[in-house]
Scaffold this active site. Structure first.
Site, short mmCIF file in Angstrom:
data_model
loop_
_atom_site.label_atom_id
_atom_site.label_comp_id
_atom_site.label_asym_id
_atom_site.label_seq_id
_atom_site.Cartn_x
_atom_site.Cartn_y
_atom_site.Cartn_z
N ILE A 101 0.85 -1.20 0.00
CA ILE A 101 0.00 0.00 0.00
C ILE A 101 0.88 1.24 0.00
CG2 ILE A 101 -1.81 1.26 1.23
CD1 ILE A 101 -2.40 -1.48 2.70
N CYS A 102 0.66 2.12 -0.94
CA CYS A 102 1.38 3.39 -1.00
C CYS A 102 0.55 4.43 -0.23
CB CYS A 102 1.57 3.81 -2.47
SG CYS A 102 2.48 5.35 -2.66
#
EC number: 2.3.2.23
Length: 173
Positions: A112-113
């Site tokens: 997840i960014c």
């Protein structure tokens, strides 16, 4: 027996205020957050009780897409891994399981960014606040698509998303 008479002497890294080890601080904090997730989880989130039976340093949180969003009714799993430096060090958080959301900030390997998972982390944040940020990120999405560099990233990245040097350049979906 006083602490001073023990032969083991924790390093400066392990020792916190008043001789309390960081490990003890982490365990106390995780116990508190575990109770909060059991008693008052964010909407659409539920702690997977089996995941914490053997260890307090790895949790699975079951998540359901919020109603009225592109992910309504979809089920996801978030994996939280906590180091001995938690809450001073952010947890490793990623999607896991059979269903990884298709989202511009979620890679197909579950990474997840999200800036609060790395450089914008603060010890004032919690598992609940991370969950709320992820719900919000998914809920605000307008189009299901992978990040443009998904294929390259998944082939070349470290297994630990915290080892990635993320480039935060997009606040929209």
């Amino acid at each position: 027996m006083s602490r001073d008479s023990l032969t083991y002497s924790p390093s400066a890294l392990e020792q916190g205020c008043g001789g309390v080890s960081i490990m003890a601080s982490m365990q106390k904090r995780l116990q508190k957050e575990l109770l909060a997730m059991q008693n008052d989880p964010p909407p659409g989130m539920k702690l997977n009780e089996k995941s914490v039976q053997n260890t307090i340093t790895q949790w699975i949180v079951d998540m359901e897409g919020a109603s009225g969003t592109l992910y309504e009714g979809e089920k996801f799993e978030l994996l939280f891994k906590f180091s001995s430096r938690y809450p001073f060090d952010s947890p490793q958080v990623m999607f896991t399981g059979e269903n990884i959301p298709v989202h511009p900030h979620v890679y197909s390997n579950g990474h997840i960014c999200l800036s609060i998972l790395t450089e914008d982390w603060s010890p004032a944040l919690s598992v609940q606040s991370v969950c709320l940020s992820i719900i919000s990120m998914l809920s605000s999405c307008k189009e299901k698509r992978r990040p443009p560099d998904n294929s390259f990233y998944v082939r070349t990245c470290n297994k630990n998303p915290k080892k990635t040097k993320w480039w935060y350049h997009d606040d929209t979906c």
